[in-house]
Design an enzyme around this catalytic site. Structure first.
Site, PDB file in Angstrom:
ATOM      1  N   GLY A   9      31.499  92.316  98.916  1.00  0.00           N
ATOM      2  CA  GLY A   9      32.834  92.216  99.504  1.00  0.00           C
ATOM      3  C   GLY A   9      32.773  91.958 100.998  1.00  0.00           C
ATOM      4  N   ASP A  58      30.708  86.783  91.242  1.00  0.00           N
ATOM      5  CA  ASP A  58      31.739  87.743  90.863  1.00  0.00           C
ATOM      6  C   ASP A  58      31.003  88.967  90.342  1.00  0.00           C
ATOM      7  OD1 ASP A  58      33.699  89.210  89.367  1.00  0.00           O
ATOM      8  OD2 ASP A  58      34.920  87.389  89.238  1.00  0.00           O
ATOM      9  N   ASN A  85      30.822  97.873  98.289  1.00  0.00           N
ATOM     10  CA  ASN A  85      32.152  97.846  98.904  1.00  0.00           C
ATOM     11  C   ASN A  85      33.163  96.990  98.132  1.00  0.00           C
ATOM     12  OD1 ASN A  85      34.142  97.722 101.315  1.00  0.00           O
ATOM     13  ND2 ASN A  85      33.519  95.583 101.081  1.00  0.00           N
ATOM     14  N   TYR A 151      43.882 102.501  89.216  1.00  0.00           N
ATOM     15  CA  TYR A 151      43.109 102.369  90.470  1.00  0.00           C
ATOM     16  C   TYR A 151      42.496 103.731  90.815  1.00  0.00           C
ATOM     17  CZ  TYR A 151      41.762 101.535  95.297  1.00  0.00           C
ATOM     18  OH  TYR A 151      41.035 101.443  96.469  1.00  0.00           O
ATOM     19  N   GLY A 182      41.575 106.462 103.672  1.00  0.00           N
ATOM     20  CA  GLY A 182      43.000 106.351 103.378  1.00  0.00           C
ATOM     21  C   GLY A 182      43.424 104.921 103.685  1.00  0.00           C
ATOM     22  N   THR A 186      43.891  95.790 105.674  1.00  0.00           N
ATOM     23  CA  THR A 186      43.015  94.662 105.311  1.00  0.00           C
ATOM     24  C   THR A 186      43.808  93.761 104.371  1.00  0.00           C
ATOM     25  OG1 THR A 186      42.203  95.826 103.360  1.00  0.00           O
ATOM     26  CG2 THR A 186      40.955  96.174 105.405  1.00  0.00           C
TER      27      THR A 186
HETATM   28  P1  NDP Z   1      39.837  93.346 101.046  1.00  0.00           P
HETATM   29  O1  NDP Z   1      40.744  92.822 100.000  1.00  0.00           O
HETATM   30  O2  NDP Z   1      40.079  92.934 102.451  1.00  0.00           O
HETATM   31  O3  NDP Z   1      38.318  93.017 100.655  1.00  0.00           O
HETATM   32  C1  NDP Z   1      37.865  93.135  99.338  1.00  0.00           C
HETATM   33  C2  NDP Z   1      36.502  92.476  99.219  1.00  0.00           C
HETATM   34  O4  NDP Z   1      36.015  92.634  97.873  1.00  0.00           O
HETATM   35  C3  NDP Z   1      36.545  90.983  99.500  1.00  0.00           C
HETATM   36  O5  NDP Z   1      35.461  90.619 100.317  1.00  0.00           O
HETATM   37  C4  NDP Z   1      36.424  90.350  98.124  1.00  0.00           C
HETATM   38  O6  NDP Z   1      35.704  89.139  98.227  1.00  0.00           O
HETATM   39  C5  NDP Z   1      35.580  91.385  97.374  1.00  0.00           C
HETATM   40  N1  NDP Z   1      35.805  91.291  95.944  1.00  0.00           N
HETATM   41  C6  NDP Z   1      36.957  91.575  95.277  1.00  0.00           C
HETATM   42  N2  NDP Z   1      36.810  91.306  93.974  1.00  0.00           N
HETATM   43  C7  NDP Z   1      35.551  90.846  93.805  1.00  0.00           C
HETATM   44  C8  NDP Z   1      34.818  90.387  92.685  1.00  0.00           C
HETATM   45  N3  NDP Z   1      35.373  90.347  91.459  1.00  0.00           N
HETATM   46  N4  NDP Z   1      33.540  89.970  92.854  1.00  0.00           N
HETATM   47  C9  NDP Z   1      32.978  89.998  94.088  1.00  0.00           C
HETATM   48  N5  NDP Z   1      33.625  90.424  95.192  1.00  0.00           N
HETATM   49  C10 NDP Z   1      34.897  90.833  95.050  1.00  0.00           C
HETATM   50  O7  NDP Z   1      39.910  94.947 100.919  1.00  0.00           O
HETATM   51  P2  NDP Z   1      39.187  96.141 101.706  1.00  0.00           P
HETATM   52  O8  NDP Z   1      38.225  95.656 102.696  1.00  0.00           O
HETATM   53  O9  NDP Z   1      40.249  97.064 102.133  1.00  0.00           O
HETATM   54  O10 NDP Z   1      38.432  96.828 100.480  1.00  0.00           O
HETATM   55  C11 NDP Z   1      37.044  97.123 100.471  1.00  0.00           C
HETATM   56  C12 NDP Z   1      36.827  98.389  99.660  1.00  0.00           C
HETATM   57  O11 NDP Z   1      37.484  99.472 100.297  1.00  0.00           O
HETATM   58  C13 NDP Z   1      37.372  98.327  98.240  1.00  0.00           C
HETATM   59  O12 NDP Z   1      36.450  98.946  97.367  1.00  0.00           O
HETATM   60  C14 NDP Z   1      38.661  99.148  98.326  1.00  0.00           C
HETATM   61  O13 NDP Z   1      39.001  99.718  97.102  1.00  0.00           O
HETATM   62  C15 NDP Z   1      38.244 100.194  99.345  1.00  0.00           C
HETATM   63  N6  NDP Z   1      39.330 100.876 100.025  1.00  0.00           N
HETATM   64  C16 NDP Z   1      40.293 100.187 100.725  1.00  0.00           C
HETATM   65  C17 NDP Z   1      41.308 100.874 101.349  1.00  0.00           C
HETATM   66  C18 NDP Z   1      42.418 100.185 102.055  1.00  0.00           C
HETATM   67  O14 NDP Z   1      43.460 100.823 102.302  1.00  0.00           O
HETATM   68  N7  NDP Z   1      42.279  98.926 102.443  1.00  0.00           N
HETATM   69  C19 NDP Z   1      41.347 102.348 101.338  1.00  0.00           C
HETATM   70  C20 NDP Z   1      40.306 102.961 100.561  1.00  0.00           C
HETATM   71  C21 NDP Z   1      39.323 102.247  99.962  1.00  0.00           C
HETATM   72  P3  NDP Z   1      36.036  87.782  97.438  1.00  0.00           P
HETATM   73  O15 NDP Z   1      37.507  87.773  97.168  1.00  0.00           O
HETATM   74  O16 NDP Z   1      35.576  86.692  98.362  1.00  0.00           O
HETATM   75  O17 NDP Z   1      35.211  87.876  96.219  1.00  0.00           O
HETATM   76  C1  8X3 Z   2      43.244 102.482  99.100  1.00  0.00           C
HETATM   77  C2  8X3 Z   2      44.075 103.603  99.586  1.00  0.00           C
HETATM   78  O1  8X3 Z   2      46.085 105.116  99.032  1.00  0.00           O
HETATM   79  O2  8X3 Z   2      46.267 102.745  98.485  1.00  0.00           O
HETATM   80  O3  8X3 Z   2      42.220 102.916  98.270  1.00  0.00           O
HETATM   81  O4  8X3 Z   2      44.867 104.178  97.184  1.00  0.00           O
HETATM   82  S1  8X3 Z   2      45.367 103.925  98.504  1.00  0.00           S
END
Ligand code: NDP
Ligand code: 8X3
Length: 250
Positions: A9, A58, A85, A151, A182, A186
């Site tokens: 990611g 993927d 991630n 989720y 939290g 992004t």
């Molecule tokens: P983004 O959507 O900005 O980034 C998600 C990343 O995951 C992208 O780089 C995407 O790359 C990759 N990804 C998604 N699906 C796939 C797939 N099927 N195969 C390969 N890569 C994949 O979100 P965040 O940076 O916020 O999220 C990163 C992590 O943090 C996640 O696990 C999310 O659950 C977690 N998180 C986020 C929070 C938030 O509030 N933003 C809070 C808590 C946790 P691409 O599309 O190029 O494949």
């Molecule tokens: C992302 C934070 O509160 O949307 O994991 O689940 S929340």
């Protein structure tokens, strides 16, 4: 000696910010994602700081995951740090109204994808009796909130796997840490709300949400402790947030 990190990611949000801080700290990078054009740009940008290679797959495709990791260039084969991630929420609906496609996506990406990548990398760590795995969970893995159902289940699974890895890999001297943010501003909510940008934007209005760099800084802090120090678990909120549903918005 320069360490090598494998970041899933890396094309967006937390993964991308982590790639940048790792590059500044001279860590060799294997950057993964599906969006090829973003990987190209990131590689170009970070190659002035460190060695970078990219993998496009993927995480749901276990054959691709295995094959691409097995065929990494020689100087990227030894992975010291794995950042699990890649992941997202898909939809925000009650259990009675949620869609099977969204449920499949979340379980397949957030849980099974993390397992496929880990399975492809852990054996070389156990063989060398060294390594570091950081699993990006969520507060959704610590509590359940209305309409978060699947989720939350996927992130509870990440939380369980994080603990399981620490237990099973203990005898191999491998460090395992879980980071559970939290609200981080992004592309997360764009994906959750399927491109409804107004709805996505509203998640982060009325308070100062965490930024991807805030989490990346913490990830770098965690992986840069002396080897005998393993930070087990970190829950990180924006100051305005007290739980998944309690937000001090103005
Ligand atoms: P983004 O959507 O900005 O980034 C998600 C990343 O995951 C992208 O780089 C995407 O790359 C990759 N990804 C998604 N699906 C796939 C797939 N099927 N195969 C390969 N890569 C994949 O979100 P965040 O940076 O916020 O999220 C990163 C992590 O943090 C996640 O696990 C999310 O659950 C977690 N998180 C986020 C929070 C938030 O509030 N933003 C809070 C808590 C946790 P691409 O599309 O190029 O494949
Ligand atoms: C992302 C934070 O509160 O949307 O994991 O689940 S929340």
């Amino acid at each position: 000696m320069r360490q090598t990190a494998f970041i899933t990611g890396a094309t967006s949000g937390i993964g991308k910010a982590t790639a940048k801080i790792f590059a500044k700290n001279n860590i060799r990078l294997i950057l993964c994602g599906r969006r090829a054009e973003r990987l190209v740009v990131l590689k170009e940008e970070l190659s002035v700081l460190t060695e970078v290679t990219t993998l496009r797959f993927d995480v749901r495709d276990k054959d691709q995951v295995q094959q691409q990791i097995a065929n990494l260039p020689e100087n990227f084969k030894q992975i010291d740090i794995l950042i699990n991630n890649a992941g997202n929420a898909h939809g925000l609906s009650s259990i009675q109204e949620g869609s099977l496609e969204d449920w499949d996506a979340m379980m397949d990406i957030n849980v099974k994808g993390l397992l496929y990548v880990s399975k492809a990398i852990i054996p070389q760590m156990t063989k060398r009796n060294t390594g570091f795995i950081v699993n990006i969970g969520s507060i959704a893995g610590k509590e359940v909130y209305p309409n978060g159902n699947v989720y939350c289940a996927s992130k509870h699974a990440v939380n369980a796997l994080n603990k399981a890895m620490r237990i099973d890999l203990n005898k191999h001297n491998i460090r395992v840490s879980g980071i559970h943010p939290g609200a981080v501003e992004t592309e997360f909510s764009d994906v959750r709300f399927k491109g409804d940008t107004e709805k996505a934007k509203s998640v982060y209005t009325g308070y100062k949400a965490l930024q991807a760099d805030d989490i990346a800084d913490i990830i770098y802090f965690v992986i840069s402790r002396p080897y005998h120090v393993n930070i087990e678990d970190l829950v990180v909120y924006p100051t305005a947030q007290a739980s998944a549903t309690i937000l001090n918005k103005h």
